[in-house]
Design an enzyme around this catalytic site. Structure first.
Site, mmCIF file in Angstrom:
data_model
loop_
_atom_site.group_PDB
_atom_site.id
_atom_site.type_symbol
_atom_site.label_atom_id
_atom_site.label_comp_id
_atom_site.label_asym_id
_atom_site.label_seq_id
_atom_site.Cartn_x
_atom_site.Cartn_y
_atom_site.Cartn_z
ATOM 1 C CB THR A 140 24.718 17.776 32.864
ATOM 2 O OG1 THR A 140 23.501 17.821 33.426
ATOM 3 C CG2 THR A 140 25.539 17.181 34.370
ATOM 4 N NE ARG A 168 14.772 20.282 37.789
ATOM 5 C CZ ARG A 168 15.977 19.883 37.159
ATOM 6 N NH1 ARG A 168 17.258 20.440 37.141
ATOM 7 N NH2 ARG A 168 15.642 19.239 35.945
ATOM 8 C CB VAL A 169 17.229 17.644 42.773
ATOM 9 C CG1 VAL A 169 18.279 16.566 42.297
ATOM 10 C CG2 VAL A 169 17.289 18.428 44.171
ATOM 11 N N GLY A 170 17.236 17.790 39.704
ATOM 12 C CA GLY A 170 17.312 17.037 38.249
ATOM 13 C C GLY A 170 17.834 15.738 38.345
ATOM 14 C CG ASP A 171 19.845 13.900 34.805
ATOM 15 O OD1 ASP A 171 19.329 15.239 34.666
ATOM 16 O OD2 ASP A 171 20.682 13.666 34.202
ATOM 17 N N GLY A 193 16.428 16.735 32.922
ATOM 18 C CA GLY A 193 16.252 15.857 34.308
ATOM 19 C C GLY A 193 15.077 15.121 34.694
HETATM 20 N N1 GLY Z 1 20.388 17.400 33.280
HETATM 21 C C1 GLY Z 1 20.465 18.498 34.371
HETATM 22 C C2 GLY Z 1 19.146 18.809 35.044
HETATM 23 O O1 GLY Z 1 18.179 18.416 34.538
HETATM 24 O O2 GLY Z 1 19.017 19.275 36.127
#
Ligand code: GLY
Length: 257
Positions: A140, A168-171, A193
């Site tokens: 990121t 998909r969504v991470g943190d 994430g």
């Molecule tokens: N930290 C970025 C993600 O996992 O999407």
């Protein structure tokens, strides 16, 4: 009056070869703060530069999904209680600005085509994002800043993890795990994430006692060393730091640096 400061990172798992883009981002943000500009303008300028850097996993350099698409996440928040986040948006080279556009709206989070439709209606630039095939991509870009009026801001942006499925969504755009800000601390996370989300990383660091160094060390201690994780933070009492359990280019600018 507060002492302005800015801290930027270019992603956990990156090495010193990617430091120039992070330095350029910090310099741009610092120029805004040094001229009396706001922390919000500083973090947006810094993250835009990193989104435009093809070696970093955000915006133009966003890592490709399993189907070859590029879906981007970004979030912005301020210490006066505002939040904007965009998830899995396509055809948007600078999603951080779309996220910032939500700061003063009655909704704070938009996803996918709905996010792009809203961006179209507001006139945010739309163009294909080529993305990166780099196999390394759990990371990121992010920035935290405090301005002379004591306002703090945080902004993060990512292409997600290489090869993850569409949607998909991470943190990164998640309030609590990926970013946190209150009137005492501003934090942004980078790394894998799914792991960061499960640990609710940034919020847990925010509620820890101790120096910023101790609090970031606590955050990293929540993870096995095989899991790449990094954090940047700023506190209202003048601390600023980046820390990771792996390589992570980061930069700090203040009157003392
Ligand atoms: N930290 C970025 C993600 O996992 O999407």
């Amino acid at each position: 009056m507060s002492k302005p400061m800015i801290v930027c990172h270019g992603g956990a798992g990156h090495t010193a070869k990617d430091q120039p883009g992070v330095d350029a981002a910090a310099d741009a943000g610092w120029a805004i703060l040094g001229a009396g500009g706001s922390a919000l303008d500083a973090v947006l300028a810094a993250v835009e530069i990193m989104e435009n850097d093809p070696v970093l996993n955000a915006g133009t350099g966003g890592r490709k999904r399993a189907d070859g698409s590029v879906q981007l996440d970004a979030a912005v928040a301020t210490s006066d209680g505002r939040l904007g986040a965009i998830m899995a948006i396509e055809d948007t080279p600078n999603p951080v600005h779309v996220a910032a556009g939500l700061l003063d709206e009655s909704i704070h989070i938009l996803v996918g085509q709905g996010a792009r439709d809203w961006a179209d209606a507001q006139g945010y630039p739309k163009s294909p994002v080529e993305g990166s095939d780099s196999p390394s991509g759990n990371d990121t870009v992010g920035c935290v800043a405090i301005d002379g009026n004591g306002l703090m801001a945080v902004a993060s942006s990512t292409g997600g993890c290489t090869g993850r499925p569409r949607g998909r969504v991470g943190d990164t755009p998640l309030w609590g795990p990926g970013l946190w800000i209150d009137d005492e601390i501003a934090l942004a996370a980078t790394g894998i994430g799914e792991e960061i989300t499960i640990k609710m990383l940034c919020h847990r660091v925010a509620v820890q006692a101790g120096s910023l160094q101790q609090r970031l060390e606590y955050g990293l201690s929540l993870f096995d060393s095989s899991i790449e994780v990094g954090l940047i933070g700023i506190t209202a009492n003048g601390e600023g730091l980046g820390l990771a359990n792996t390589g992570m280019p980061w930069a700090i600018r203040s009157a003392n640096q």
